[in-house]
Design a protein around this motif. Structure first.
Motif, PDB file in Angstrom:
ATOM      1  N   CYS A 197     -18.670  -5.239  26.751  1.00  0.00           N
ATOM      2  CA  CYS A 197     -18.447  -4.283  27.842  1.00  0.00           C
ATOM      3  C   CYS A 197     -17.268  -4.760  28.690  1.00  0.00           C
ATOM      4  O   CYS A 197     -16.989  -5.953  28.759  1.00  0.00           O
ATOM      5  N   TYR A 198     -16.615  -3.813  29.335  1.00  0.00           N
ATOM      6  CA  TYR A 198     -15.492  -4.159  30.200  1.00  0.00           C
ATOM      7  C   TYR A 198     -15.982  -4.965  31.394  1.00  0.00           C
ATOM      8  O   TYR A 198     -17.084  -4.753  31.897  1.00  0.00           O
ATOM      9  N   ASP A 199     -15.138  -5.867  31.866  1.00  0.00           N
ATOM     10  CA  ASP A 199     -15.409  -6.608  33.091  1.00  0.00           C
ATOM     11  C   ASP A 199     -15.561  -5.597  34.229  1.00  0.00           C
ATOM     12  O   ASP A 199     -14.768  -4.659  34.348  1.00  0.00           O
ATOM     13  N   GLN A 200     -16.563  -5.767  35.080  1.00  0.00           N
ATOM     14  CA  GLN A 200     -16.833  -4.812  36.152  1.00  0.00           C
ATOM     15  C   GLN A 200     -15.618  -4.638  37.062  1.00  0.00           C
ATOM     16  O   GLN A 200     -15.305  -3.531  37.485  1.00  0.00           O
ATOM     17  N   ALA A 201     -14.903  -5.718  37.338  1.00  0.00           N
ATOM     18  CA  ALA A 201     -13.737  -5.644  38.214  1.00  0.00           C
ATOM     19  C   ALA A 201     -12.578  -4.893  37.571  1.00  0.00           C
ATOM     20  O   ALA A 201     -11.728  -4.344  38.259  1.00  0.00           O
ATOM     21  N   LEU A 202     -12.529  -4.854  36.241  1.00  0.00           N
ATOM     22  CA  LEU A 202     -11.427  -4.212  35.527  1.00  0.00           C
ATOM     23  C   LEU A 202     -11.855  -2.913  34.846  1.00  0.00           C
ATOM     24  O   LEU A 202     -11.100  -2.358  34.059  1.00  0.00           O
ATOM     25  N   HIS A 203     -13.036  -2.445  35.156  1.00  0.00           N
ATOM     26  CA  HIS A 203     -13.572  -1.268  34.481  1.00  0.00           C
ATOM     27  C   HIS A 203     -12.671  -0.045  34.650  1.00  0.00           C
ATOM     28  O   HIS A 203     -12.414   0.692  33.689  1.00  0.00           O
ATOM     29  N   ASN A 204     -12.163   0.189  35.859  1.00  0.00           N
ATOM     30  CA  ASN A 204     -11.289   1.345  36.095  1.00  0.00           C
ATOM     31  C   ASN A 204     -10.016   1.258  35.260  1.00  0.00           C
ATOM     32  O   ASN A 204      -9.583   2.232  34.649  1.00  0.00           O
ATOM     33  N   MET A 205      -9.406   0.084  35.209  1.00  0.00           N
ATOM     34  CA  MET A 205      -8.163  -0.088  34.457  1.00  0.00           C
ATOM     35  C   MET A 205      -8.397   0.111  32.962  1.00  0.00           C
ATOM     36  O   MET A 205      -7.656   0.831  32.308  1.00  0.00           O
ATOM     37  N   TYR A 206      -9.453  -0.513  32.420  1.00  0.00           N
ATOM     38  CA  TYR A 206      -9.744  -0.369  31.002  1.00  0.00           C
ATOM     39  C   TYR A 206     -10.141   1.059  30.645  1.00  0.00           C
ATOM     40  O   TYR A 206      -9.782   1.560  29.575  1.00  0.00           O
ATOM     41  N   THR A 207     -10.875   1.728  31.515  1.00  0.00           N
ATOM     42  CA  THR A 207     -11.250   3.119  31.258  1.00  0.00           C
ATOM     43  C   THR A 207     -10.018   4.011  31.232  1.00  0.00           C
ATOM     44  O   THR A 207      -9.906   4.902  30.398  1.00  0.00           O
ATOM     45  N   PHE A 208      -9.073   3.761  32.128  1.00  0.00           N
ATOM     46  CA  PHE A 208      -7.829   4.527  32.135  1.00  0.00           C
ATOM     47  C   PHE A 208      -7.069   4.317  30.832  1.00  0.00           C
ATOM     48  O   PHE A 208      -6.596   5.274  30.212  1.00  0.00           O
ATOM     49  N   VAL A 209      -6.950   3.074  30.388  1.00  0.00           N
ATOM     50  CA  VAL A 209      -6.251   2.775  29.141  1.00  0.00           C
ATOM     51  C   VAL A 209      -6.980   3.428  27.965  1.00  0.00           C
ATOM     52  O   VAL A 209      -6.357   4.034  27.087  1.00  0.00           O
ATOM     53  N   GLN A 210      -8.298   3.338  27.966  1.00  0.00           N
ATOM     54  CA  GLN A 210      -9.104   3.912  26.881  1.00  0.00           C
ATOM     55  C   GLN A 210      -8.906   5.418  26.773  1.00  0.00           C
ATOM     56  O   GLN A 210      -8.686   5.938  25.687  1.00  0.00           O
ATOM     57  N   THR A 211      -8.978   6.123  27.892  1.00  0.00           N
ATOM     58  CA  THR A 211      -8.936   7.583  27.851  1.00  0.00           C
ATOM     59  C   THR A 211      -7.523   8.146  27.841  1.00  0.00           C
ATOM     60  O   THR A 211      -7.289   9.195  27.242  1.00  0.00           O
ATOM     61  N   THR A 212      -6.582   7.466  28.478  1.00  0.00           N
ATOM     62  CA  THR A 212      -5.239   8.010  28.618  1.00  0.00           C
ATOM     63  C   THR A 212      -4.297   7.549  27.518  1.00  0.00           C
ATOM     64  O   THR A 212      -3.552   8.350  26.961  1.00  0.00           O
ATOM     65  N   ILE A 213      -4.329   6.284  27.173  1.00  0.00           N
ATOM     66  CA  ILE A 213      -3.394   5.762  26.176  1.00  0.00           C
ATOM     67  C   ILE A 213      -3.956   5.891  24.762  1.00  0.00           C
ATOM     68  O   ILE A 213      -3.282   6.360  23.852  1.00  0.00           O
ATOM     69  N   TYR A 214      -5.227   5.495  24.587  1.00  0.00           N
ATOM     70  CA  TYR A 214      -5.823   5.507  23.247  1.00  0.00           C
ATOM     71  C   TYR A 214      -6.569   6.796  22.927  1.00  0.00           C
ATOM     72  O   TYR A 214      -6.978   6.999  21.789  1.00  0.00           O
ATOM     73  N   ASN A 215      -6.793   7.662  23.899  1.00  0.00           N
ATOM     74  CA  ASN A 215      -7.533   8.930  23.725  1.00  0.00           C
ATOM     75  C   ASN A 215      -8.902   8.710  23.090  1.00  0.00           C
ATOM     76  O   ASN A 215      -9.314   9.437  22.187  1.00  0.00           O
ATOM     77  N   ILE A 216      -9.625   7.711  23.565  1.00  0.00           N
ATOM     78  CA  ILE A 216     -10.966   7.414  23.075  1.00  0.00           C
ATOM     79  C   ILE A 216     -11.981   7.932  24.094  1.00  0.00           C
ATOM     80  O   ILE A 216     -11.906   7.603  25.276  1.00  0.00           O
ATOM     81  N   ASP A 217     -12.933   8.727  23.620  1.00  0.00           N
ATOM     82  CA  ASP A 217     -14.032   9.250  24.446  1.00  0.00           C
ATOM     83  C   ASP A 217     -13.555   9.967  25.708  1.00  0.00           C
ATOM     84  O   ASP A 217     -14.168   9.839  26.762  1.00  0.00           O
ATOM     85  N   VAL A 218     -12.495  10.743  25.596  1.00  0.00           N
ATOM     86  CA  VAL A 218     -12.005  11.498  26.746  1.00  0.00           C
ATOM     87  C   VAL A 218     -13.063  12.537  27.107  1.00  0.00           C
ATOM     88  O   VAL A 218     -13.504  13.315  26.267  1.00  0.00           O
ATOM     89  N   GLY A 219     -13.489  12.533  28.331  1.00  0.00           N
ATOM     90  CA  GLY A 219     -14.501  13.467  28.800  1.00  0.00           C
ATOM     91  C   GLY A 219     -15.923  13.016  28.530  1.00  0.00           C
ATOM     92  O   GLY A 219     -16.863  13.606  29.056  1.00  0.00           O
ATOM     93  N   LEU A 220     -16.112  11.995  27.712  1.00  0.00           N
ATOM     94  CA  LEU A 220     -17.455  11.512  27.393  1.00  0.00           C
ATOM     95  C   LEU A 220     -17.874  10.299  28.217  1.00  0.00           C
ATOM     96  O   LEU A 220     -19.034  10.123  28.525  1.00  0.00           O
ATOM     97  N   CYS A 221     -16.914   9.446  28.549  1.00  0.00           N
ATOM     98  CA  CYS A 221     -17.258   8.244  29.306  1.00  0.00           C
ATOM     99  C   CYS A 221     -17.142   8.527  30.807  1.00  0.00           C
ATOM    100  O   CYS A 221     -16.441   9.446  31.228  1.00  0.00           O
ATOM    101  N   HIS A 222     -17.849   7.730  31.589  1.00  0.00           N
ATOM    102  CA  HIS A 222     -17.814   7.890  33.042  1.00  0.00           C
ATOM    103  C   HIS A 222     -16.490   7.359  33.580  1.00  0.00           C
ATOM    104  O   HIS A 222     -16.122   6.221  33.319  1.00  0.00           O
ATOM    105  N   GLU A 223     -15.795   8.218  34.301  1.00  0.00           N
ATOM    106  CA  GLU A 223     -14.530   7.826  34.926  1.00  0.00           C
ATOM    107  C   GLU A 223     -14.672   7.953  36.434  1.00  0.00           C
ATOM    108  O   GLU A 223     -15.256   8.914  36.931  1.00  0.00           O
ATOM    109  N   SER A 224     -14.125   6.994  37.130  1.00  0.00           N
ATOM    110  CA  SER A 224     -14.158   7.077  38.589  1.00  0.00           C
ATOM    111  C   SER A 224     -13.176   8.161  39.039  1.00  0.00           C
ATOM    112  O   SER A 224     -12.246   8.519  38.305  1.00  0.00           O
ATOM    113  N   PRO A 225     -13.360   8.686  40.234  1.00  0.00           N
ATOM    114  CA  PRO A 225     -12.415   9.694  40.739  1.00  0.00           C
ATOM    115  C   PRO A 225     -10.983   9.173  40.787  1.00  0.00           C
ATOM    116  O   PRO A 225     -10.034   9.924  40.582  1.00  0.00           O
TER     117      PRO A 225
END
Length: 142
Positions: A103-131
């Protein structure tokens, strides 16, 4: 690599609360992504002071500007990066989370989620994203 590290500043660690971990500064969060190691020192010295199971990049070189090798460190084990650039090392770091099921480090969760959904297009719309992540992606694409 500077652009990826800038994401940590744009998407800082979440504030701590009663149930969350202790608040981490942006500088501390950066050290959870990449650490520098002078090539004249023993590699085991660097990992002996690190406590935690989150993978990170270990950049080895004579100075911070001259990096010879990159390693992904997971549970005090060194995995040499095949590529010789910092962006390729981050790519391998991101993929290490998936390969080892970490799992992503809690402190870096926002950054990794952004990279996951925006750069790699993985689980876009499926994973929880912060505002904040949603807002940054909207600004980037509009």
């Amino acid at each position: 690599m500077a652009a990826l590290l800038l994401l940590v500043y744009l998407l800082p660690p979440p504030p701590s609360g009663k149930k969350r971990a202790v608040k981490m500064t942006v500088r501390e969060a950066l050290s959870h992504i990449v650490r520098f190691h002078k090539s004249c020192r023993n590699l085991q010295e660097t990992t002996s002071s690190v406590h935690g199971k989150q993978p990170y990049i270990l950049a080895v070189g004579t100075s911070r500007r001259i990096i010879n090798d990159y390693y992904i460190v997971v549970d005090s084990h060194f995995i040499p990066c095949k590529a010789k650039s910092s962006i390729s090392a981050f790519d391998e770091l991101f993929k290490a989370h998936y390969v080892f099921g970490i799992c992503y480090d809690q402190a870096l969760h926002n950054m990794y989620t952004f990279v996951q959904t925006t750069i790699y297009n993985i689980d876009v719309g499926l994973c929880h994203e912060s505002p904040r992540v949603k807002d940054l992606r909207a600004k980037l694409f509009n």
